[in-house]
Scaffold this active site. Structure first.
Site, PDB file in Angstrom:
ATOM      1  N   LYS A   1       1.286  -1.113  -0.185  1.00  0.00           N
ATOM      2  CA  LYS A   1       0.241  -0.262  -0.502  1.00  0.00           C
ATOM      3  C   LYS A   1       0.811   1.310  -0.040  1.00  0.00           C
ATOM      4  O   LYS A   1       0.489   2.139  -0.564  1.00  0.00           O
ATOM      5  CB  LYS A   1      -0.694   0.142   1.016  1.00  0.00           C
TER       6      LYS A   1
ATOM      7  N   GLN B   1      -4.945  -0.980  10.017  1.00  0.00           N
ATOM      8  CA  GLN B   1      -4.634  -2.878   9.402  1.00  0.00           C
ATOM      9  C   GLN B   1      -5.864  -3.940   9.625  1.00  0.00           C
ATOM     10  O   GLN B   1      -5.601  -3.666  11.056  1.00  0.00           O
ATOM     11  CB  GLN B   1      -3.480  -2.662   8.489  1.00  0.00           C
TER      12      GLN B   1
ATOM     13  N   ASP C   1     -11.021   2.879   3.732  1.00  0.00           N
ATOM     14  CA  ASP C   1     -11.508   1.376   4.019  1.00  0.00           C
ATOM     15  C   ASP C   1     -13.038   0.813   3.402  1.00  0.00           C
ATOM     16  O   ASP C   1     -13.687   0.212   3.532  1.00  0.00           O
ATOM     17  CB  ASP C   1     -11.281   0.871   5.378  1.00  0.00           C
TER      18      ASP C   1
HETATM   19  N1  GUN Z   1      -7.037  -6.735   6.524  1.00  0.00           N
HETATM   20  C1  GUN Z   1      -7.235  -7.807   5.011  1.00  0.00           C
HETATM   21  N2  GUN Z   1      -7.966  -6.747   4.093  1.00  0.00           N
HETATM   22  C2  GUN Z   1      -8.216  -5.496   4.874  1.00  0.00           C
HETATM   23  C3  GUN Z   1      -8.949  -4.215   3.968  1.00  0.00           C
HETATM   24  O1  GUN Z   1      -9.369  -4.323   2.790  1.00  0.00           O
HETATM   25  N3  GUN Z   1      -8.364  -3.452   4.820  1.00  0.00           N
HETATM   26  C4  GUN Z   1      -7.853  -3.414   6.124  1.00  0.00           C
HETATM   27  N4  GUN Z   1      -8.237  -2.454   7.015  1.00  0.00           N
HETATM   28  N5  GUN Z   1      -7.385  -4.130   6.190  1.00  0.00           N
HETATM   29  C5  GUN Z   1      -8.081  -5.780   5.909  1.00  0.00           C
END
Ligand code: GUN
Length: 288
Positions: A53, A97, A120
């Site tokens: 990311k 996350q 998100d």
């Molecule tokens: N963990 C797995 N997929 C995601 C996601 O799309 N966003 C976040 N914040 N954590 C994750």
């Protein structure tokens, strides 16, 4: 001929477009969009995602910062950091996350993020906005999946029979909401559904998001269907580590009209949509 939907190429195009948009907005506002990613603990898969990311954000000109907190971080400490980011004008997108360590309540943390910075799309306000069809920041994986479906089938999905396998808050439920907004006839099936295979075999659009390696084979797939595989499962085969989806790709490929591979399908789209959301948040917060 079955179309293999190349999510990697589609995401790469999106990032190129974004880089141009970011440069133009920087020129216009004198500011850069800022994304902050918070990782608590040492989960290896999460570390990989967070690194990617950050790298891809920088690639398109988004200023990306990472906050890595130890596994034993208290909820209070994490909430204080979220609050600091909420109040930081250089931060337009905040991502915590998941999964979080067990001493921290996920819902409390996600709800503490300012909805306008919730890239998100997990905050209850954004979930509610999506549900009533209001403008919101959309969850990245389902939003990216809709892009790929339209890439394969065209923009008008009206009246198509869509089946979503899985009812998670991150993928299944928002995926169903987005397909409903596209005027599909939507069914969600899950572990308690009766005749699950039969229901899936009538789908024009079949989205698999259950986290069970290669559960869905050709028998579940309607001839010519668009199959979207959200699963990312690490398995051992022939003594090697392998990444497979929720769909048995080789088998489903024989029946599908279009299908996403794993890896290289939905995965790359998730991060691309996060960058899109960061731009959207930036434009709204800065009135740009
Ligand atoms: N963990 C797995 N997929 C995601 C996601 O799309 N966003 C976040 N914040 N954590 C994750």
């Amino acid at each position: 001929m079955t179309m293999k939907i190349d999510g990697g190429a589609y995401a790469s195009n999106l990032r190129q477009q974004l880089a141009v948009d970011v440069a133009q907005l920087k020129e216009k506002t004198g500011k850069a969009p800022g994304l902050t990613v918070i990782l608590v603990g040492e989960d290896p898969a999460s570390q990989v995602y967070v690194r990617k990311k950050g790298e891809q954000a920088k690639e398109v000109g988004i200023v990306s910062t990472e906050h890595k907190l130890p596994e034993d971080t208290t909820q209070e400490t994490l909430l204080a950091l979220v609050e600091e980011m909420n109040n930081d004008d250089s931060v337009h997108g905040i991502l915590v996350q998941l999964p979080l360590p067990k001493q921290i309540d996920e819902k409390t943390v996600l709800t503490a993020i300012l909805p306008e910075k919730d890239v998100d799309g997990f905050h209850p306000v954004n979930v509610g906005r999506l549900s009533i069809g209001d403008e919101s920041l959309l969850p990245c994986t389902p939003h990216g999946s809709v892009h790929l479906i339209k890439h394969a089938l065209g923009d008008d999905l009206t009246g198509l029979n869509a089946v979503v396998v899985g009812r998670s808050n991150i993928v299944g439920k928002p995926m169903a909401a987005l397909l409903l907004q596209e005027s599909c006839t939507v069914t969600i099936v899950h572990s308690r559904t009766k005749n699950i295979e039969e229901i899936c075999s009538k789908a024009d659009i079949l989205v698999a998001a259950v986290g069970r390696p290669e559960m869905i084979n050709a028998d579940w797939v309607k001839e010519g269907a668009c199959v979207i595989d959200v699963g990312i499962n690490r398995i051992q085969r022939d003594g090697k580590n392998k990444l497979v989806g929720d769909v048995d790709y080789a088998s489903a490929f024989e029946k599908a009209g279009s299908i996403t591979p794993v890896p290289g399908g939905v995965g790359p789209m998730t991060i691309a949509m996060l960058l899109v959301n960061t731009m959207t948040a930036f434009k709204r917060l800065e009135n740009a």
